[in-house]
Write a protein that holds these residues in place. Sequence first.
Motif, mmCIF file in Angstrom:
data_model
loop_
_atom_site.group_PDB
_atom_site.id
_atom_site.type_symbol
_atom_site.label_atom_id
_atom_site.label_comp_id
_atom_site.label_asym_id
_atom_site.label_seq_id
_atom_site.Cartn_x
_atom_site.Cartn_y
_atom_site.Cartn_z
ATOM 1 N N GLN A 16 34.066 21.777 26.088
ATOM 2 C CA GLN A 16 34.582 22.375 27.318
ATOM 3 C C GLN A 16 34.262 21.544 28.552
ATOM 4 O OE1 GLN A 16 32.753 26.223 26.647
ATOM 5 N NE2 GLN A 16 34.768 27.187 26.869
ATOM 6 N N ASP A 34 34.291 29.235 35.785
ATOM 7 C CA ASP A 34 33.404 28.544 34.845
ATOM 8 C C ASP A 34 32.110 29.342 34.791
ATOM 9 O OD1 ASP A 34 31.860 26.904 33.275
ATOM 10 O OD2 ASP A 34 32.301 25.069 34.398
ATOM 11 N N ARG A 35 32.028 30.244 33.819
ATOM 12 C CA ARG A 35 30.833 31.082 33.684
ATOM 13 C C ARG A 35 30.651 31.515 32.244
ATOM 14 N NH1 ARG A 35 32.992 36.074 37.222
ATOM 15 N NH2 ARG A 35 34.429 34.530 37.863
ATOM 16 N N ASN A 36 29.451 31.943 31.935
ATOM 17 C CA ASN A 36 29.161 32.442 30.597
ATOM 18 C C ASN A 36 29.618 33.880 30.472
ATOM 19 O OD1 ASN A 36 27.975 30.112 29.483
ATOM 20 N ND2 ASN A 36 26.103 30.522 30.619
ATOM 21 N N ARG A 41 31.153 30.480 26.858
ATOM 22 C CA ARG A 41 31.513 30.003 28.191
ATOM 23 C C ARG A 41 33.019 30.182 28.421
ATOM 24 N NH1 ARG A 41 30.176 23.886 30.023
ATOM 25 N NH2 ARG A 41 30.933 23.992 32.170
ATOM 26 N N VAL A 43 35.993 28.928 30.719
ATOM 27 C CA VAL A 43 36.375 27.876 31.651
ATOM 28 C C VAL A 43 37.884 27.926 31.839
ATOM 29 C CG1 VAL A 43 36.405 25.390 32.122
ATOM 30 C CG2 VAL A 43 34.465 26.407 30.898
#
Length: 128
Positions: A16, A34-36, A41, A43
Amino acid sequence: MTVSRIQFLTVPVADQAKARDFYVGKLGFEVVVDRNGPAGRFVMVAPKGAQTGLVLVDYPISGVTLTGPLHFQLDTTDLDADVAALRDNGIEVPEPQAMPWGRATSFQDLDGNGVGLLEPSAFGNRPG
């Protein structure tokens, strides 16, 4: 139905971070998210001002089989300038070809997904 747009397309990638850097650094896209998340994750990248993004996934999605490579098409208002910019960024891009609906070319991302570029004809004809 009250559907008004496609929010995103899911694109399978091997990495990613590398895929995000390719789309942002080489194609000039923006990072939208863009975060968990609970599955891994999340994206999403998109061309500046676009309503539809690409979600770059390197994990399985429940109930969905993602097999690549995929192909998607991007519209442009200046195909020659975009081809020159892509080549300046080290991307191999064939010479554009005339089609009944405009001029087009395509190239591959890091994972072999096909990315088409289309400069529609003055008549606004679209495939299909």
